[in-house]
Motif scaffolding. Structure first.
Motif, PDB file in Angstrom:
ATOM      1  N   ARG A   1      34.755  39.740  42.570  1.00 35.09           N
ATOM      2  CA  ARG A   1      33.314  39.902  42.701  1.00 35.09           C
ATOM      3  C   ARG A   1      32.776  40.535  41.425  1.00 35.09           C
ATOM      4  O   ARG A   1      31.675  40.243  40.989  1.00 35.09           O
ATOM      5  CB  ARG A   1      32.993  40.821  43.875  1.00 35.09           C
ATOM      6  CG  ARG A   1      33.446  40.315  45.243  1.00 35.09           C
ATOM      7  CD  ARG A   1      33.091  41.359  46.293  1.00 35.09           C
ATOM      8  NE  ARG A   1      33.713  42.653  45.970  1.00 35.09           N
ATOM      9  CZ  ARG A   1      33.301  43.812  46.440  1.00 35.09           C
ATOM     10  NH1 ARG A   1      32.252  43.882  47.235  1.00 35.09           N
ATOM     11  NH2 ARG A   1      33.931  44.940  46.113  1.00 35.09           N
ATOM     12  N   VAL A   2      33.574  41.397  40.845  1.00 34.15           N
ATOM     13  CA  VAL A   2      33.200  42.043  39.592  1.00 34.15           C
ATOM     14  C   VAL A   2      32.943  40.948  38.550  1.00 34.15           C
ATOM     15  O   VAL A   2      33.711  40.005  38.444  1.00 34.15           O
ATOM     16  CB  VAL A   2      34.354  42.940  39.114  1.00 34.15           C
ATOM     17  CG1 VAL A   2      34.022  43.608  37.805  1.00 34.15           C
ATOM     18  CG2 VAL A   2      34.724  43.956  40.192  1.00 34.15           C
TER      19      VAL A   2
ATOM     20  N   PHE B   1      30.232  41.960  32.069  1.00 26.52           N
ATOM     21  CA  PHE B   1      28.863  42.428  31.840  1.00 26.52           C
ATOM     22  C   PHE B   1      28.840  43.360  30.640  1.00 26.52           C
ATOM     23  O   PHE B   1      29.816  44.051  30.367  1.00 26.52           O
ATOM     24  CB  PHE B   1      28.330  43.165  33.093  1.00 26.52           C
ATOM     25  CG  PHE B   1      26.831  43.201  33.167  1.00 26.52           C
ATOM     26  CD1 PHE B   1      26.125  42.097  33.641  1.00 26.52           C
ATOM     27  CD2 PHE B   1      26.114  44.307  32.732  1.00 26.52           C
ATOM     28  CE1 PHE B   1      24.736  42.109  33.688  1.00 26.52           C
ATOM     29  CE2 PHE B   1      24.728  44.324  32.765  1.00 26.52           C
ATOM     30  CZ  PHE B   1      24.038  43.229  33.252  1.00 26.52           C
TER      31      PHE B   1
ATOM     32  N   ALA C   1      25.707  49.570  36.781  1.00 22.83           N
ATOM     33  CA  ALA C   1      25.861  48.845  38.042  1.00 22.83           C
ATOM     34  C   ALA C   1      26.234  47.401  37.781  1.00 22.83           C
ATOM     35  O   ALA C   1      25.410  46.618  37.309  1.00 22.83           O
ATOM     36  CB  ALA C   1      24.562  48.933  38.841  1.00 22.83           C
TER      37      ALA C   1
ATOM     38  N   PRO D   1      26.506  43.720  38.392  1.00 30.34           N
ATOM     39  CA  PRO D   1      25.730  42.854  39.287  1.00 30.34           C
ATOM     40  C   PRO D   1      26.588  42.236  40.395  1.00 30.34           C
ATOM     41  O   PRO D   1      26.071  41.842  41.433  1.00 30.34           O
ATOM     42  CB  PRO D   1      25.203  41.755  38.357  1.00 30.34           C
ATOM     43  CG  PRO D   1      25.288  42.314  36.986  1.00 30.34           C
ATOM     44  CD  PRO D   1      26.431  43.283  36.998  1.00 30.34           C
TER      45      PRO D   1
ATOM     46  N   LYS E   1      27.008  49.008  43.487  1.00 29.78           N
ATOM     47  CA  LYS E   1      26.440  49.436  42.198  1.00 29.78           C
ATOM     48  C   LYS E   1      27.393  50.269  41.352  1.00 29.78           C
ATOM     49  O   LYS E   1      26.974  51.196  40.647  1.00 29.78           O
ATOM     50  CB  LYS E   1      25.121  50.195  42.415  1.00 29.78           C
ATOM     51  CG  LYS E   1      24.086  49.349  43.134  1.00 29.78           C
ATOM     52  CD  LYS E   1      22.694  49.871  42.920  1.00 29.78           C
ATOM     53  CE  LYS E   1      21.664  48.865  43.424  1.00 29.78           C
ATOM     54  NZ  LYS E   1      20.296  49.357  43.300  1.00 29.78           N
TER      55      LYS E   1
ATOM     56  N   HIS F   1      35.230  47.278  41.013  1.00 30.99           N
ATOM     57  CA  HIS F   1      35.496  47.575  42.423  1.00 30.99           C
ATOM     58  C   HIS F   1      36.251  48.892  42.612  1.00 30.99           C
ATOM     59  O   HIS F   1      36.336  49.406  43.717  1.00 30.99           O
ATOM     60  CB  HIS F   1      36.286  46.435  43.049  1.00 30.99           C
ATOM     61  CG  HIS F   1      37.568  46.127  42.316  1.00 30.99           C
ATOM     62  ND1 HIS F   1      37.662  46.078  40.949  1.00 30.99           N
ATOM     63  CD2 HIS F   1      38.814  45.868  42.773  1.00 30.99           C
ATOM     64  CE1 HIS F   1      38.897  45.788  40.598  1.00 30.99           C
ATOM     65  NE2 HIS F   1      39.613  45.656  41.680  1.00 30.99           N
ATOM     66  N   THR F   2      36.804  49.446  41.522  1.00 32.44           N
ATOM     67  CA  THR F   2      37.579  50.685  41.638  1.00 32.44           C
ATOM     68  C   THR F   2      37.041  51.802  40.750  1.00 32.44           C
ATOM     69  O   THR F   2      37.392  52.954  40.944  1.00 32.44           O
ATOM     70  CB  THR F   2      39.047  50.466  41.212  1.00 32.44           C
ATOM     71  OG1 THR F   2      39.040  49.983  39.858  1.00 32.44           O
ATOM     72  CG2 THR F   2      39.743  49.436  42.100  1.00 32.44           C
TER      73      THR F   2
ATOM     74  N   TRP G   1      41.984  40.185  36.556  1.00 29.73           N
ATOM     75  CA  TRP G   1      42.546  38.842  36.391  1.00 29.73           C
ATOM     76  C   TRP G   1      41.640  37.916  35.566  1.00 29.73           C
ATOM     77  O   TRP G   1      41.550  36.719  35.815  1.00 29.73           O
ATOM     78  CB  TRP G   1      42.859  38.231  37.764  1.00 29.73           C
ATOM     79  CG  TRP G   1      44.012  37.265  37.709  1.00 29.73           C
ATOM     80  CD1 TRP G   1      43.992  35.956  38.110  1.00 29.73           C
ATOM     81  CD2 TRP G   1      45.336  37.512  37.242  1.00 29.73           C
ATOM     82  NE1 TRP G   1      45.223  35.372  37.912  1.00 29.73           N
ATOM     83  CE2 TRP G   1      46.067  36.309  37.383  1.00 29.73           C
ATOM     84  CE3 TRP G   1      45.989  38.637  36.701  1.00 29.73           C
ATOM     85  CZ2 TRP G   1      47.416  36.196  37.010  1.00 29.73           C
ATOM     86  CZ3 TRP G   1      47.319  38.520  36.325  1.00 29.73           C
ATOM     87  CH2 TRP G   1      48.011  37.313  36.499  1.00 29.73           C
TER      88      TRP G   1
END
Lengths: 361, 361, 361, 361
Positions: A40-41, A44, A76, A78, A83, A87-88, A311
């Motif tokens: 999901r990350v 950016f 944050a 997107p 935000k 994820h970690t 990944w």
């Protein structure tokens, strides 16, 4: 009376209703596992040109008090609903104005500070006061008392890095305020470095606290000198001149959940691509260059931040005449501790991805 | 024919004869175990005033060649029949004259060099040439290729420390000459230090050879600076300002069988006594003082060597105005690896032994 | 033209808009950290009386095929939006009918099977076919090939336990189907047990695969015998007679992310309460009793499942004449590996909580 | 007065005299290191036919008392001046007659007992009384309280194995008698096995004493069963069916200085030769066969003992119809802990040495 025939669809409907009422779940219609991580990350870049005026404006608009303890702007991603930056990992930019302080406390999340601008601020970690200058790294490991303050004449800006997203997903958040605003300073300036800062030597027969990495403050001057010395003899094809901040009593990562790296991307270097199950947030401490992340070109310059998702293929380039310096936090120690770390080199095209698009926020 | 009656003594005599013929042993008349170690190793001081003229005279009398590879004088503990310094450690003083070299080889014993006088000599360890100056420590771990040579205009004298007595008692001596006099120099000067010499940082994702501590050369300048920094914040009641040379990838002893220490005994300090199951050979790199070992006072000055036997009470004192610097090798890592390390503090008289006599060779 | 005055509220509004547009976040109005974990996971009991008819009905309604690979009912904790049993552990009940099989594959999540009913099913793990009987535990560690099948004349029901919620939150899901439906069986039945199943002995000089715990199948007969033997000499005040399934080559948890426990709650026992940062899902393999979790009484009997959320006080009781047997999976190894494991005993009232309410689904 | 000219030989003589007076040593005429270990330890066989009558005769001649605490016959290797079995291991045969006991004590040497004949004797180790039967192994790790006694109606004979030669060469012998003849029995029979004897399971959250391997008694019945199970699936080309006694909480050797092995040499097996830096003493618990050690054939049968010296090629053969069982103690853990363990396979002639002579005492 008409006979009602129960169809197969009705039967399934009845069944699924009963399953739900029993707090069970019949996940038969969707594949349970994907073949590879679908991050999901997203890659950016946050521009210093955006961050800098906003954090300064925040200095005019917000006065930290008990309810609002920090003047921070979080980066944050997107792709992350919560935000955070990955994820970690949570990353923020924090501003301390002259005379301000953050009261002493401790928490289960592990945190780091990397100083971006200004000197005269300090963090006190378990009784050791660490005066901070640009490029310095200060560690506040899980459940260690710490407080911050500024004795500077001007604004001080630093990067905060925390593992709060990990701690939240593990539902293991603990927090405790210190009885007073400041903990007593029980050690001299540079105490941990004076004991453990020498490469290849440690106090004989001394035993350090197992919950505390023996060094909590890594000054930029020593860090930069170490990079320059390493550059004379070695470099990684994937990361150029890269060093990890370690605990001198174990030889491993200084922190158990966050890996801290410092690296030079030297003029003319274009590294080869690789990917890991871990993710990273980079801060550009000096210089200018770009990274290619999953085919997307991310240009970066001094003060910018960027993310490499888990990944994701990534490679770095510096086409300028000046060396670039990247500081990063990584969640690799988590994956290593759990047997989930994997790494892969990009085999094709001499290790270089083709660039499909250029990042624009 | 007269009947011969067999007495109890006869019977025992017969029995013991049969036992011996069967290569058995009936050790019933002597206690098998003592209540505490009875060291054969004795406290001893070797004077630089004795060593220096003899090693220089050896320079006139002996030319090293293939048959006699080194011009060394071993420090022979009077309590050790094998003429080594302790039961596990061998120490010698070695002289290299301009242009001399010791051909490349490797062996299962582990060795260290600590430079006493002269610069311009070097040791090459697994392809890394280490130019040596007074106070430098160079490691040649078990089974690593090494050769020595002198490019100096004058004589060079160093201390050799080896675990040969241990290796001999374990009957595990291996030795192999290199095909040529010198191994190729494959690394730049300072290679291992450039990679691993920074306190708190190491090359990221690099893996060092597991059989080789990542640093093989510890220059005096850095060592002395580390001692001075530690002196600002900490000291041991037993050893004053003491540091151990470590491997930065494990945080443990640089070598698996020899612990190397460097320590300051500062002006006015008298440490408290303690004892360990391990033994140590000290070299006085600078200054003047004395140690009390099992009640005997050992005075020492620059260039001297002295031994602390296993399980011997020892304390150090410096009554001069100048700091004293002691380098030592210790067999503590062996005892720790085998679960045999013990340590005890001297409880009486404020930690100080009463002095029963003064050492005189 | 009218002059427009900008108010403070306007200014803040403008600022927050700019922050959002820059993908930054100013989390000033909410506290960032709670003082203790607020578990979303809730204590819950799933009744075998509910599960059994539904899983059998599923046997009538659903035929597993490629699209729907398993006939499972997941135990969905009402507090977890993702319908798993805790935030890190997924539990399901699976039914295999005679002749059915699940094609070979491997994935980054770690899984366990604990057999509830029926014999004649098997799991093949990395070439070792494990015939399964009630009470048997079979491990499929991360990234090991496995396939299941039933050679039974009747239905086989087992418990699946996986760390998929953890793997998902770490975004590190990998999955790979085996080229064929079944992997070749390369080892005899009981291979891993024949090598490593003896307490206190292992094959001499053998080295097992570091990614694979050396035992993959723990038969109930041996497990129960071990519990009975331990019961003769020891018990925990918190867990009564509790054992952990371990890897005999490390002495630690058999799996890196899931701890597997088996325990007796003996007749008449009421344990004392404690809590950990880890969570657990229990399956009642035999007997009847209740647990008190954060003041709520959870009654349980054979076949039931229940959850103890993280940092929840819990104690167990057996008021029947028969011993109760609890199998459980726990995420404690994750917290231990990351330095986040904590444990606390309930100090008041002799270690017993007062019961505020009784669980009813 | 005549002028005396000093010759070179005179000068050297003068010099060497001065060196000796200064307690220095100039070892220039002898090579300091050999190219491979020259073992003093020699291959040797002690016959049960010799040992048995002598130990029984000792039962008639000697009554153990305080001065002569044990009725033992040590196996004295002809190559070892100190009359031990190898340079690191001491082995003896001990006889206990009905009602006799050995008072409680502890010592820094580590010891094992392996029962040869008779049941009804026991060893109590740190409060756990271990009743011993033929084939049982009992451990008394370094510095653990232990006492022996016999409640048997007949004679009991066992093998003692100790690391006393190692402990002596390290000058670290400690010994302490218990205040009374016997230590109190604080644990039930089989306590350690009941807790830790299950393969693949251990008491949950229990922590064992770090100085004590959690199992101190390995009964023959379980050991033999484990060997038989392993024989079904695996064997070593060098050692046939060989297992090591381990600590279930670490997966490593049960003792830090002595490795204990049990192995089957099955009918028809001839293993291949290899050699290690470690040495071993074998006891033939059952069967008949021979070993080839450095080209010498050592025939052995039930009750015999034989030695494999360090770095000696060795292979085993069983040409009988019955399986042979060898118990052995080895010093490999010492070499591994110090980084000195090496192993090499015999490459020529299909792994088989040619036999140059046959051992005869």
């Amino acid at each position: 009376m008409a006979l009602k025939l129960m169809t197969a669809a009705d039967a399934m409907q009845d069944f699924l209703g009963a399953v739900e009422r029993a707090h069970l779940d019949a996940p038969w219609s969707a594949p349970l596992m994907s073949h590879e991580p679908k991050a999901r990350v997203v890659p950016f870049v946050w521009r210093w040109a955006d961050i800098q005026p906003l954090i300064m404006r925040a200095g005019e608009l917000v006065t930290p008090d008990r309810a609002v303890e920090r003047r921070i702007l979080r980066l944050a991603n997107p792709g992350v609903p919560e935000k955070t930056s990955t994820h970690t990992l949570s990353t923020a930019v924090q501003l301390l104005l002259p005379g301000e302080c953050a009261p002493a406390h401790r928490h289960s999340p592990t945190a780091i500070r990397f100083i971006i601008q200004g000197d005269g601020a300090y963090t006190t970690v378990e009784g050791e006061k660490c005066p901070m200058q640009p490029g310095d790294l200060v560690l506040t490991p899980s459940w260690t008392w710490h407080d911050h303050g500024s004795e500077s004449a001007g604004p001080v800006v630093w990067m905060d890095g925390l593992d709060t997203p990990l701690i939240r997903s593990l539902q293991t958040m603990f927090y405790e305020p210190y009885p007073n605003d400041r903990q007593p300073v029980s050690k001299g300036v540079g105490d941990s470095l004076r004991r453990y800062g020498a490469g290849g030597l440690k106090p004989a027969r001394a035993t350090s606290r197992p919950d505390l990495p023996p060094i909590v403050h890594y000054p930029w001057e020593e860090t930069h000198a170490a990079l320059r010395r390493l550059a004379d003899v070695d470099a990684s094809p994937f990361d150029d001149v890269a060093m990890e901040y370690i605990s001198p009593t174990t030889g491993g990562s200084a922190l158990r959940t966050i890996g801290c790296w410092i690296q030079l991307i030297r003029p003319g270097i274009r590294t080869q691509a690789h990917r890991q199950t871990s993710s990273a947030v980079y801060h550009v401490f000096a210089g200018k260059g770009y990274s290619v992340v999953d085919g997307q070109r991310l240009d970066w310059g001094k003060g910018d931040f960027f993310v490499v998702p888990p990944w994701s293929w990534h490679e770095h380039a510096n086409e300028e005449g000046e060396e670039a310096v990247l500081f990063s936090i990584q969640d690799a120690p988590v994956f290593e501790a759990l047997g989930l770390y994997r790494e892969e080199a990009y085999a094709e095209n001499g290790g270089h991805q083709s660039i499909s698009n250029v990042f624009a926020a």
